[in-house]
Design an enzyme around this catalytic site. Structure first.
Site, mmCIF file in Angstrom:
data_model
loop_
_atom_site.group_PDB
_atom_site.id
_atom_site.type_symbol
_atom_site.label_atom_id
_atom_site.label_comp_id
_atom_site.label_asym_id
_atom_site.label_seq_id
_atom_site.Cartn_x
_atom_site.Cartn_y
_atom_site.Cartn_z
ATOM 1 N N TYR A 1 0.851 -1.195 0.000
ATOM 2 C CA TYR A 1 0.000 0.000 0.000
ATOM 3 C C TYR A 1 0.880 1.236 0.000
ATOM 4 C CZ TYR A 1 -4.949 -1.006 0.249
ATOM 5 O OH TYR A 1 -6.233 -1.333 -0.079
ATOM 6 N N GLU B 1 -0.530 4.868 -0.545
ATOM 7 C CA GLU B 1 -1.288 6.084 -0.842
ATOM 8 C C GLU B 1 -0.395 7.308 -0.689
ATOM 9 O OE1 GLU B 1 -2.949 3.531 0.481
ATOM 10 O OE2 GLU B 1 -5.116 3.865 0.442
ATOM 11 N N ASP C 1 -6.280 13.134 -25.309
ATOM 12 C CA ASP C 1 -6.177 11.733 -24.880
ATOM 13 C C ASP C 1 -5.466 10.965 -26.000
ATOM 14 O OD1 ASP C 1 -6.600 9.054 -24.428
ATOM 15 O OD2 ASP C 1 -8.713 9.247 -23.897
ATOM 16 N N THR D 1 -3.284 5.750 -22.033
ATOM 17 C CA THR D 1 -3.120 4.443 -21.404
ATOM 18 C C THR D 1 -1.686 4.012 -21.705
ATOM 19 O OG1 THR D 1 -3.989 3.393 -23.382
ATOM 20 C CG2 THR D 1 -5.523 3.704 -21.559
ATOM 21 N N LYS E 1 -1.512 0.158 -25.029
ATOM 22 C CA LYS E 1 -1.906 0.001 -26.447
ATOM 23 C C LYS E 1 -0.629 0.039 -27.292
ATOM 24 C CE LYS E 1 -6.590 1.843 -25.846
ATOM 25 N NZ LYS E 1 -6.672 2.557 -24.544
ATOM 26 N N ARG F 1 -1.264 -2.745 -18.430
ATOM 27 C CA ARG F 1 -2.586 -2.116 -18.507
ATOM 28 C C ARG F 1 -2.664 -1.003 -17.462
ATOM 29 N NH1 ARG F 1 -6.968 -3.458 -21.155
ATOM 30 N NH2 ARG F 1 -5.626 -4.968 -22.168
#
Ligand code: DSN
Length: 414
Positions: free
Chosen positions: A52, A54, A198, A224, A227, A233
């Site tokens: 974790y 954050e 984008d 992203t 691609k 991903r």
């Protein structure tokens, strides 16, 4: 491979085996898919998934973050260097949360945004009514021209001046042409709007230097990483220095909780891979392959939306061949080609049926296929359409696709 899974969960091990076999044996032409390196996959399957973290490097809400900090810092530095961006946030879990981050960093619910219509090649998160972007914001859309099937920037400007959106969103998921960033910037300036681009689909082409970069022209660029960029991903936000605080605050704690540190480390690996000369060659080949496939299909009477392609994808309107997009997707699957049905501009069919098929070259180019293979695939596609009622002919075509796959092994030794 998968020895541990095989022992603890044979059912899922079977799924992994079947999916690897599918990826190896089908010609993968979904324009948004690719095959990551083993290094990217190893990093995603690492112990970093346990952590974790954050917050951001050196400002975390958990102890023990010294090593994941190193990974995130590397990912950020590499993303900035790769794209010449002033700042990078590598935490978005997806392109969707990257876009949500960009929008909410500048806008309040109810504000007006303007993006390319989904049915004209845009994306759900660019203001479609069923998506958060259309639910939270007052979304309007620009479109392509009926004649040229390309964006008419004069009309876009007129619409922007009349509607005065607070944000203009560029980018697409099924638009085969270059974008004019200078015009988008000047329109945004005229109405004092924020310009977000984008680049999810074309990020690898930008990174490989075969497409112009939106970064110098935009307030924020989202992407992203899986691609054409060929990484894990996930999502990415690049921004100017002055917007960085707002972007960071909106991504966490505004939208997301714990960042996926295994994926962030894999993004760092991906960005490193993209800096190699071999990636430039790969990017050039993706574009050359799409151009050759396009020419082959045009010669055989297929209707390419916009008449061709400048990037890694083709949008083919198959209605002149007496087929719907859905039927074409099924036909291609039958002959060993995976692709997706897609609406075409001014489509008369529903989004579940459509008149188009989207074909992309990123994954096949990763396998090492070149223009010669694209001609062969164009020919397989044409013969599949011509012989669609002839099962024996389709079986023969499927064997040709499988033979091609065998010649370009995927993940040998896995
Ligand atoms: N689903 C992606 C695509 O196929 O283009 C976009 O997010």
């Amino acid at each position: 491979m998968y020895d541990e899974v095989r022992q603890t969960d044979p059912e899922i091990a079977e799924v992994l085996d079947l999916e690897l076999a599918r990826q190896r044996n089908q010609l993968e032409m979904i324009a948004s898919e690719n095959f990551t390196s083993r290094a990217v996959m190893e990093t995603m399957g690492s112990t970093l998934t346990n952590k974790y973290a954050e917050g951001y490097p050196k400002k975390r809400y958990y102890g023990g973050c010294e090593y994941v900090d190193m990974a995130e810092t590397l990912a950020k530095k590499r993303a900035m260097a790769l794209f010449g961006a002033e700042r990078a946030n590598v935490q978005p879990h997806s392109g969707s949360t990257a876009n949500m981050t960009a929008y909410l960093a500048f806008l309040k619910p109810g504000d007006k945004i303007m993006g390319l219509s989904l049915s004209h090649g845009g994306h759900l998160t660019h203001g479609h009514p069923v998506n958060f972007s259309g639910i939270l914001f007052d979304a309007i859309h620009y479109e392509v021209d009926k004649d040229t099937e390309t964006i008419n920037y004069d009309r876009l400007r007129e619409q922007a001046l009349a509607e005065r959106p607070k944000m203009i969103v560029g980018g697409a998921s099924a638009y085969p042409r270059f974008w004019d960033y200078e015009i988008l910037r000047s329109v945004a300036d005229e109405i004092d709007a924020v310009l977000v681009f984008d680049m999810a689909h074309i990020a690898g082409l930008v990174a490989g230097g075969v497409h112009p970069s939106p970064v110098p022209h935009c307030d924020v660029v989202t992407s992203t990483t899986h691609k054409t960029l060929r990484g894990p991903r996930g999502g990415l936000v690049l921004s100017r220095k002055d917007h960085f605080k707002a972007i960071n605050k909106m991504n966490f704690p505004g939208i997301q909780g714990g960042p996926l540190m295994h994926v962030i480390a894999a993004k760092a690996v991906c960005f490193q891979e993209c800096m190699a000369d071999s990636f430039k060659t790969y990017a050039r080949q993706m574009v050359d392959n799409a151009a050759t496939l396009g020419e082959t299909l045009l010669e055989r009477g297929f209707h390419l939306v916009s008449g061709g392609t400048d990037n890694h994808l083709l949008l083919v309107n198959v209605s002149n061949k007496g087929l719907t997009g859905k039927a074409m997707e099924e036909l291609l699957e039958h002959v060993g080609i995976t692709a997706n049905k897609n609406t075409v501009p001014f489509d008369q069919e529903s989004p579940f049926v459509t008149s188009g098929i989207r074909l992309g070259t990123p994954a096949l180019t990763t396998r090492g296929m070149g223009t010669e293979e694209m001609r062969l695939i164009g020919d397989i596609i044409d013969r599949a359409v011509q012989n669609r009622e002839d099962d024996a002919a389709l079986t023969k075509l499927q064997a040709e696709s499988h033979e091609l796959c065998r010649k370009f092994p995927l993940y040998p030794g896995m």
